[in-house]
Design a protein around this motif. Sequence first.
Motif, short mmCIF file in Angstrom:
data_model
loop_
_atom_site.label_atom_id
_atom_site.label_comp_id
_atom_site.label_asym_id
_atom_site.label_seq_id
_atom_site.Cartn_x
_atom_site.Cartn_y
_atom_site.Cartn_z
N ARG A 230 0.85 -1.20 0.00
CA ARG A 230 0.00 0.00 0.00
C ARG A 230 0.88 1.24 0.00
N MET A 231 0.44 2.26 -0.68
CA MET A 231 1.19 3.51 -0.74
C MET A 231 0.28 4.69 -0.49
N ALA A 232 0.90 5.80 -0.08
CA ALA A 232 0.12 7.02 0.09
C ALA A 232 0.57 8.03 -0.96
N CYS A 233 1.64 8.83 -0.64
CA CYS A 233 2.05 9.87 -1.59
C CYS A 233 2.63 9.28 -2.88
N GLY A 234 3.37 8.18 -2.74
CA GLY A 234 3.97 7.55 -3.93
C GLY A 234 5.22 8.24 -4.44
N ILE A 235 5.67 9.31 -3.75
CA ILE A 235 6.84 10.06 -4.26
C ILE A 235 7.91 10.25 -3.19
N GLY A 236 7.86 9.44 -2.13
CA GLY A 236 8.96 9.46 -1.17
C GLY A 236 8.80 10.42 -0.01
N ALA A 237 7.67 11.12 0.09
CA ALA A 237 7.55 12.18 1.08
C ALA A 237 6.95 11.74 2.42
N CYS A 238 6.08 10.73 2.43
CA CYS A 238 5.28 10.48 3.65
C CYS A 238 5.80 9.32 4.49
N LEU A 239 6.70 8.52 4.00
CA LEU A 239 7.24 7.32 4.65
C LEU A 239 6.14 6.28 4.94
N GLY A 240 5.06 6.38 4.20
CA GLY A 240 3.94 5.46 4.42
C GLY A 240 4.17 4.08 3.81
N CYS A 241 5.29 3.87 3.15
CA CYS A 241 5.48 2.61 2.44
C CYS A 241 6.78 1.91 2.82
N VAL A 242 7.38 2.30 3.96
CA VAL A 242 8.72 1.76 4.25
C VAL A 242 8.67 0.25 4.53
N ALA A 257 13.62 1.07 3.78
CA ALA A 257 13.63 1.62 2.41
C ALA A 257 12.21 2.01 2.05
N ARG A 258 12.11 3.11 1.30
CA ARG A 258 10.80 3.53 0.83
C ARG A 258 10.51 2.75 -0.46
N ILE A 259 9.44 1.97 -0.43
CA ILE A 259 9.14 1.12 -1.58
C ILE A 259 8.88 1.98 -2.82
N CYS A 260 8.28 3.17 -2.63
CA CYS A 260 7.90 3.97 -3.81
C CYS A 260 9.10 4.62 -4.49
N VAL A 261 10.23 4.80 -3.77
CA VAL A 261 11.39 5.47 -4.38
C VAL A 261 12.55 4.50 -4.55
S1 FES Z 1 4.17 6.30 -0.28
FE1 FES Z 1 4.87 8.12 0.67
S2 FES Z 1 6.99 7.67 0.95
FE2 FES Z 1 6.30 6.00 -0.21
#
Ligand code: FES
Length: 273
Positions: A230-242, A257-261
């Motif tokens: 699952r992801m939130a921002c998708g661009i590395g900003a929210c750390l919601g995907c570590v 690691a951030r999965i989205c970046v």
């Molecule tokens: S979804 Fe926000 S940092 Fe990866």
Amino acid sequence: MYEKREVTARVEKQDSLTEDIRELILETPLAEDAMPGQFVNLYCGDGARLLPRPISVCDVFSGRMKLVYRVVGAGTAELAALKAGDTVRMVGNLGNGYDPRTAFGKDVLVVGGGLGVPPMYYLSRLLHMLGLRGGAESPATLTMVLGYRDEASTFMKLAFTGFGRVVFASDDGSIGMKGTVVDAIRAENISCDVIYACGPLPMLRAVASYAREKSTDEKNIKCYVSLEERMACGIGACLGCVTKTTQPDEHSRVNNARICVEGPVFDAEMIAW
Ligand code: FES
Ligand SMILES: Cc1cc2nc3c(=O)[nH]c(=O)nc-3n(C[C@H](O)[C@H](O)[C@H](O)COP(=O)(O)OP(=O)(O)OC[C@H]3O[C@@H](n4cnc5c(N)ncnc54)[C@H](O)[C@@H]3O)c2cc1C
């Protein structure tokens, strides 16, 4: 290589592959430079759903991008309502993708499970094209193992034909062999030097463990997995995907690691399973 960018894409067409799987063809400049394993964020028109919906690139051709997705909630239901001529806001191309250089000269095994199948199409097509060219920048062999729940939930079944050897597995045996993708790899005695996998987490864990088990001092089987969490921002900003990693990450200096970046594709040995 282009930077990620926001664009407005035009829907060329949308078809149903099964009751809940859709194939969306978008006319978008992001098709120019998308790599296999990368994803795009699609923005829903409804202001109540601000978080973008990440979908993997299934294929690109002539300025078009193909996305294959399951309708699971409000965001994907909104995507499913898009018709030819509609527009959709999207950001891409996101994530690192697979590095085809890791396949050069290797016996390659591509493994896709369920919604992990679509991104493996573009990867397999690219590896097949490299194989046709021959020479050092070409995989030695290409085998694809595709896992589904059952025959009724199967999609893109014939799409991989012609790229190499294709093996199917399903939970109930209604398509291919009965069992998991790893059961099929063992039963078919598929030999490989490198594995690329995308699918549910238990499948990825099992594939990574298989690669470790079959590695020897003489032959280390590299395994690259795509974590579509699952992801939130998708661009590395929210750390919601570590995800927890075995090595400190350059960005945070901790074992994350951030999965989205940094991902979604990781060397399986980097993941603290
Ligand atoms: S979804 Fe926000 S940092 Fe990866
Ligand atoms: C990098 C990446 C690539 C992806 N690629 C694809 C793809 O190619 N095709 C595809 O069909 N889906 C893909 N997904 C999953 C897709 O993003 C979600 O299914 C979608 O965002 C759900 O949005 P929704 O508003 O419809 O559902 P929501 O209302 O947000 O959720 C509905 C249900 O779906 C489940 N769900 C939501 N997100 C995910 C997720 N990431 N993984 C598993 N279950 C989820 C929820 O738990 C809930 O049960 C990908 C996800 C990531 C992170």
